[in-house]
Design an enzyme around this catalytic site. Sequence first.
Site, PDB file in Angstrom:
ATOM      1  N   HIS B  50       0.836  -1.206   0.000  1.00 59.12           N
ATOM      2  CA  HIS B  50       0.000   0.000   0.000  1.00 59.12           C
ATOM      3  C   HIS B  50       0.871   1.256   0.000  1.00 59.12           C
ATOM      4  CE1 HIS B  50      -3.872  -2.179   1.574  1.00 59.12           C
ATOM      5  NE2 HIS B  50      -3.454  -2.614   0.386  1.00 59.12           N
ATOM      6  N   GLU B  52       1.186   3.839   2.009  1.00 62.51           N
ATOM      7  CA  GLU B  52       1.883   4.221   3.241  1.00 62.51           C
ATOM      8  C   GLU B  52       3.190   3.438   3.354  1.00 62.51           C
ATOM      9  OE1 GLU B  52      -1.105   2.982   2.815  1.00 62.51           O
ATOM     10  OE2 GLU B  52      -2.569   3.666   4.304  1.00 62.51           O
ATOM     11  N   CYS B  77      -5.611   1.002   5.981  1.00 60.95           N
ATOM     12  CA  CYS B  77      -6.446  -0.184   6.169  1.00 60.95           C
ATOM     13  C   CYS B  77      -6.234  -0.775   7.559  1.00 60.95           C
ATOM     14  CB  CYS B  77      -6.175  -1.220   5.081  1.00 60.95           C
ATOM     15  SG  CYS B  77      -4.563  -1.998   5.209  1.00 60.95           S
ATOM     16  N   CYS B  86      -2.187  -1.747   7.396  1.00 60.26           N
ATOM     17  CA  CYS B  86      -1.310  -0.566   7.405  1.00 60.26           C
ATOM     18  C   CYS B  86      -1.377   0.144   8.758  1.00 60.26           C
ATOM     19  CB  CYS B  86      -1.705   0.401   6.305  1.00 60.26           C
ATOM     20  SG  CYS B  86      -1.294  -0.217   4.670  1.00 60.26           S
ATOM     21  N   ALA B 155     -18.271   5.114 -29.957  1.00 63.03           N
ATOM     22  CA  ALA B 155     -17.397   5.663 -31.002  1.00 63.03           C
ATOM     23  C   ALA B 155     -18.292   5.964 -32.185  1.00 63.03           C
ATOM     24  CB  ALA B 155     -16.310   4.671 -31.392  1.00 63.03           C
ATOM     25  N   THR B 197     -23.897  -7.067 -31.248  1.00 61.33           N
ATOM     26  CA  THR B 197     -22.494  -6.690 -31.312  1.00 61.33           C
ATOM     27  C   THR B 197     -21.610  -7.936 -31.216  1.00 61.33           C
ATOM     28  OG1 THR B 197     -23.023  -4.576 -30.281  1.00 61.33           O
ATOM     29  CG2 THR B 197     -20.710  -5.234 -30.247  1.00 61.33           C
ATOM     30  N   ASP B 201     -19.622  -8.121 -34.591  1.00 58.50           N
ATOM     31  CA  ASP B 201     -18.225  -7.693 -34.418  1.00 58.50           C
ATOM     32  C   ASP B 201     -17.324  -8.809 -33.893  1.00 58.50           C
ATOM     33  OD1 ASP B 201     -19.354  -5.295 -35.002  1.00 58.50           O
ATOM     34  OD2 ASP B 201     -18.682  -4.238 -33.202  1.00 58.50           O
ATOM     35  N   ARG B 208      -5.744  -4.449 -25.022  1.00 56.71           N
ATOM     36  CA  ARG B 208      -4.510  -4.540 -25.809  1.00 56.71           C
ATOM     37  C   ARG B 208      -3.798  -3.189 -25.750  1.00 56.71           C
ATOM     38  NH1 ARG B 208      -8.496  -6.906 -28.899  1.00 56.71           N
ATOM     39  NH2 ARG B 208      -8.713  -5.010 -30.110  1.00 56.71           N
TER      40      ARG B 208
END
Lengths: 346, 346
Positions: B50, B52, B77, B86, B155, B197, B201, B208
């Site tokens: 973490h 800290e 935490c 922590c 898009a 889709t 597609d 990636r």
Amino acid sequence: MQDYEYMQLAVDAAQQAQWRPWKNPRVGAVIVKDDHILAVGYHHQYGDVHAEIDAYQQVADKQQLVGATIYVTLEPCAHTGKQPSCATQMLAWGLQRVVVGQIDPNPLVTKHGVERLRAAGVQVDIWPIPVSEAINPAFHYFFTHQLPYVTLKVAQSLNGKITAASNEATKITSAVVDEDSHTLRAYQQAIIIGSTTALVDQPSLAVRHVHTQHQPLRVIIDRRGRLVNSAAVTQDNTLIITENADFATQAEQVSYLKVVTPQTILHLLGQRGIQAVLVEGGSELHAAFVQAHAYQEIIVYQTTGLLPNTGVSSFGTADSMTDLGKIKNVKVIDNTLKVTIKREEA
Amino acid sequence: MQDYEYMQLAVDAAQQAQWRPWKNPRVGAVIVKDDHILAVGYHHQYGDVHAEIDAYQQVADKQQLVGATIYVTLEPCAHTGKQPSCATQMLAWGLQRVVVGQIDPNPLVTKHGVERLRAAGVQVDIWPIPVSEAINPAFHYFFTHQLPYVTLKVAQSLNGKITAASNEATKITSAVVDEDSHTLRAYQQAIIIGSTTALVDQPSLAVRHVHTQHQPLRVIIDRRGRLVNSAAVTQDNTLIITENADFATQAEQVSYLKVVTPQTILHLLGQRGIQAVLVEGGSELHAAFVQAHAYQEIIVYQTTGLLPNTGVSSFGTADSMTDLGKIKNVKVIDNTLKVTIKREEA
């Protein structure tokens, strides 16, 4: 300060005029002596004195002008128009040097201003990078091509619709955005719409919200003559362009063209001295201008709203994957995108 | 330097991790003594130490920590997870003061970290304006609502089309923009698409171009069971959600819901501990999420290209004049607009 800083000051001054010089170019002028700024001037409004004279008038002691340098964004004029020629007037000031941002493309002026000053022994330097064209794209385009500079304006929803249904006007943008688009109108000498837009929206196309002394000409493209019996035929400051010869004989403001295309429209408007036109749609008119590559700029106002799938899409039956150009500027006005796209020459 | 400057440093450090902490929050920590910065740390990656501890490890002479102050964007935490708690570790450092950017919304931690430190006599100040939520919207949303934080990704062409024709995939964005959208994927634990889709597609939905150790779960919404005989049924890391009970019995990764709606989908994903989901369409799935108000954010990638009028519009059959929200950010990436819109609670 350096030359380029003074020229930048002159550019900033020029832009203060915004739309007010109308068909005249926005021009700024800075008078400098011994590295001190004597005056900053600009062409405030169509019909007012030119930038050089505006700066000159601010210099109380005209003796200070002897040996001074003036930076001016555009070549001083050499013809007597609404004002006496600037180049001639400047000869009397005793200037040592004139730094010119760009040669004036108007053939009445081109190089004559510079030559007159040089002939009288004044040092004239022409700025290596054209300065005025960026401030006055339409002015320079018109005098270079003898055609108007064309801006297509689109207001659309996030999903690309300009109205909720065909033959129906949909209010898309807010009052704040409308003010911005009226400012855009104020820069134009003509606004073009299609006959469907004229019949459905009946827009006045007038500049409102911003103060201007010159309303753009309303141009309605009406190939078939659908407006024969409409009020548009008798409205002031209107030009209807048609392929309908009978219609063209009915009123003075109806002009006949054998074939109406973006090119023939622009040719006609260019002949009338129109430098800047805004094409406000509809969808098919925009598509025609895109397909003919007959535009320099596109401004899209796009909201975060959706309109139904059955609404009319912007740019009508444009070709697939047509690329409109390069994004030059994006602003957010009242939660609406304003995107400026410039066409790139192929 | 002031408290707020140290806290800002901690925020900047937190954001350096980008998507790498995955389901963990991005957290930054700055250790300060006598107005000198001893260390700046952050949670680099899911499974790593973490923030800290990352800062602590950079302090060579641990004696310097005695009497020091630590600024940390999120409550330390108090539970032993992948790392020892922590708060417990910090007790041994001899800190004088801990400034906490925001209380941890995870019920395993909430206030326990602060209480443990205070019980041991450490001064703990809670920052008055929540700091962590802006860095970790999905983490905080999930633990507040037990539901994933939903981003819709679109898009589209300038005229609002997502494909040139239905049942046809159209490549709209450039490779540079794709890299940006893969970064967006890397922040998610799941990506949702509709069955059309998936069939048209056949996207892998994998991250990636950017390096990540965690691929998001592929979630396909297939109410009727159109994918029964498709390859998707046997693909790894895939969840198909259907109303078709027969289909659901065929493979382990097919989940049955009596009624598939955005709400029931998100409830199911929330139960699986998914904090952040990206809805990548198609058009009708986006419309369903919009109509159900089941999103927090919309990201639109918009090109300067046009697609034919007959193409598929984004947001399918959405209601008229639906407003999607407030524009929070606009960027231009490779001549493509990236617009981020946040939904506003009614």
